[in-house]
Design an enzyme around this catalytic site. Structure first.
Site, mmCIF file in Angstrom:
data_model
loop_
_atom_site.group_PDB
_atom_site.id
_atom_site.type_symbol
_atom_site.label_atom_id
_atom_site.label_comp_id
_atom_site.label_asym_id
_atom_site.label_seq_id
_atom_site.Cartn_x
_atom_site.Cartn_y
_atom_site.Cartn_z
ATOM 1 N N ASN A 1 0.878 -1.163 0.000
ATOM 2 C CA ASN A 1 0.000 0.000 0.000
ATOM 3 C C ASN A 1 0.919 1.218 0.000
ATOM 4 O O ASN A 1 1.523 1.541 1.014
ATOM 5 C CB ASN A 1 -0.893 -0.016 1.258
ATOM 6 C CG ASN A 1 -1.714 1.258 1.381
ATOM 7 O OD1 ASN A 1 -1.755 2.077 0.472
ATOM 8 N ND2 ASN A 1 -2.359 1.426 2.529
ATOM 9 N N LYS B 1 0.180 4.258 -0.242
ATOM 10 C CA LYS B 1 -0.420 5.451 0.381
ATOM 11 C C LYS B 1 -0.184 6.674 -0.513
ATOM 12 O O LYS B 1 -0.267 6.544 -1.730
ATOM 13 C CB LYS B 1 0.122 5.620 1.804
ATOM 14 C CG LYS B 1 -0.048 4.326 2.621
ATOM 15 C CD LYS B 1 0.225 4.474 4.089
ATOM 16 C CE LYS B 1 -0.010 3.138 4.791
ATOM 17 N NZ LYS B 1 0.175 3.186 6.240
ATOM 18 N N HIS C 1 -9.287 1.282 4.818
ATOM 19 C CA HIS C 1 -8.024 1.450 5.538
ATOM 20 C C HIS C 1 -8.229 2.374 6.744
ATOM 21 O O HIS C 1 -9.016 3.312 6.689
ATOM 22 C CB HIS C 1 -6.954 2.022 4.601
ATOM 23 C CG HIS C 1 -5.584 1.940 5.206
ATOM 24 N ND1 HIS C 1 -5.125 2.880 6.094
ATOM 25 C CD2 HIS C 1 -4.615 1.003 5.090
ATOM 26 C CE1 HIS C 1 -3.907 2.517 6.495
ATOM 27 N NE2 HIS C 1 -3.573 1.388 5.896
ATOM 28 N N GLU D 1 -6.554 4.702 7.880
ATOM 29 C CA GLU D 1 -6.317 6.133 7.613
ATOM 30 C C GLU D 1 -7.550 6.774 6.986
ATOM 31 O O GLU D 1 -7.838 7.946 7.215
ATOM 32 C CB GLU D 1 -5.063 6.295 6.729
ATOM 33 C CG GLU D 1 -3.795 6.053 7.540
ATOM 34 C CD GLU D 1 -2.648 5.440 6.776
ATOM 35 O OE1 GLU D 1 -2.646 5.496 5.530
ATOM 36 O OE2 GLU D 1 -1.737 4.885 7.431
ATOM 37 N N GLU E 1 -5.169 -4.843 10.506
ATOM 38 C CA GLU E 1 -4.143 -3.827 10.731
ATOM 39 C C GLU E 1 -4.420 -3.119 12.055
ATOM 40 O O GLU E 1 -5.225 -2.190 12.108
ATOM 41 C CB GLU E 1 -4.160 -2.796 9.597
ATOM 42 C CG GLU E 1 -3.877 -3.378 8.231
ATOM 43 C CD GLU E 1 -3.274 -2.332 7.292
ATOM 44 O OE1 GLU E 1 -2.285 -2.671 6.649
ATOM 45 O OE2 GLU E 1 -3.775 -1.196 7.237
ATOM 46 N N GLY F 1 2.911 2.254 10.832
ATOM 47 C CA GLY F 1 3.896 3.326 10.691
ATOM 48 C C GLY F 1 4.590 3.702 11.988
ATOM 49 O O GLY F 1 5.268 4.721 12.072
ATOM 50 N N SER G 1 3.697 -2.198 10.294
ATOM 51 C CA SER G 1 5.147 -2.311 10.479
ATOM 52 C C SER G 1 5.686 -3.699 10.130
ATOM 53 O O SER G 1 6.605 -4.200 10.766
ATOM 54 C CB SER G 1 5.547 -1.928 11.909
ATOM 55 O OG SER G 1 5.184 -0.586 12.173
HETATM 56 P P1 13P Z 1 3.297 0.327 7.646
HETATM 57 O O1 13P Z 1 3.789 -0.960 7.034
HETATM 58 O O2 13P Z 1 4.029 1.534 7.184
HETATM 59 O O3 13P Z 1 3.192 0.228 9.142
HETATM 60 O O4 13P Z 1 1.788 0.524 7.109
HETATM 61 C C1 13P Z 1 0.908 -0.511 7.214
HETATM 62 C C2 13P Z 1 -0.322 -0.152 6.448
HETATM 63 O O5 13P Z 1 -1.073 0.715 6.835
HETATM 64 C C3 13P Z 1 -0.574 -0.870 5.188
HETATM 65 O O6 13P Z 1 -1.849 -0.612 4.715
#
Ligand code: 13P
Length: 252
Positions: A10, A12, A96, A98, A166, A172, A212
């Site tokens: 992803n 982002k 997601h 976010e 997640e 992150g 992560s």
């Molecule tokens: P990270 O791998 O940067 O923690 O992000 C995970 C994520 O949100 C994947 O959709």
């Protein structure tokens, strides 16, 4: 295991068209020989054509990071399933954290988006996960139950469904759920799928871990019975890291 591992990036809001195309070319060139997991990258909308072009003829699939439920109309800033298919996409991420945290996405809109995506024939990666406060309050199981059941409401074609667990506190942050913590939630999700679709169906649905995930922790996570791949943010932006994750997926 009969479920095919899925290693999904992803991206982002990262990478220009040129950067995205270059990253995909590097990934394609470095793919291990022999048995591969399913490999997917999800770039931002505008860069999709360049990334699709770069991935053409390779085993790397391309997906979007979100999609709207209506076929067309007055929905400023949104993109339809037909547009994703028209751009050559096969996959999409929905719900997601976010989107839920910063853009007002709710269980209901996640359901509408998921339903439309599955009906359009897109492999739909539906994200669920608890926040740190929810985990600390002992609400993880109830949050996962509510988000998963609501997202799947009215969806009968489970063959297009992928669930991504997640934990929001692991995204992150460098904090990963331990393999045991992740497995516990994955097993709960598998039980929910069994309740909705029956055991045989539930056994065929992939459940990804995200938060992560990196080359150092992937083998341990992927070794767990109900962890069928990863949804990867940070580590999907560098070809060597992403390729190491693909290799970890191939080794399962
Ligand atoms: P990270 O791998 O940067 O923690 O992000 C995970 C994520 O949100 C994947 O959709």
């Amino acid at each position: 295991m009969s479920r095919r591992i899925l290693i999904a990036g992803n991206w982002k809001m990262n990478k220009t068209s040129a950067e995205g195309a270059a990253l995909v070319k590097e990934i394609v060139a470095g793919l291990p020989k022999g048995n591969l997991p399913e490999v997917l990258v999800c770039p931002p909308y505008l860069t999709i054509p360049a990334v699709v072009e770069a991935a053409k003829g390779s085993p790397v699939a391309v997906g979007a990071e979100n999609v709207h439920w209506a076929a067309s109309g007055a929905y400023t800033g949104e993109v339809s399933t037909g547009m994703l298919l028209d751009a050559g996409l096969t996959h999409v991420i929905v719900g997601h954290s976010e989107r839920r945290q910063y853009f007002g996405e709710t269980d209901e809109t996640v359901n509408l988006r998921s339903k439309a995506a599955v009906e359009a024939g897109l492999v739909t990666v539906i994200c669920v996960g608890e926040t740190l406060t929810e985990r600390e309050n002992g609400e993880t199981a109830s949050v996962i139950d509510r988000q998963t059941r609501k997202a799947l409401e009215g969806i009968s074609d489970y063959s297009k469904v992928v669930i991504a667990y997640e934990p929001v506190w692991a995204i992150g942050t460098g904090k990963t759920a331990t393999p045991d913590m992740a497995q516990e939630v994955h097993a709960q999700i598998r039980a929910i799928l069994t309740d909705i679709y029956g055991e045989t169906a539930a056994e065929s649905v992939r459940i990804l871990y995200g938060g992560s995930m990196k080359p150092a922790n992937a083998p341990e996570l992927l070794a767990k019975k109900d962890i069928d791949g990863g949804l990867i943010g940070g580590a999907s932006l560098k070809a060597p890291d992403f390729l190491a994750l693909v290799a970890a997926g191939a080794a399962v």
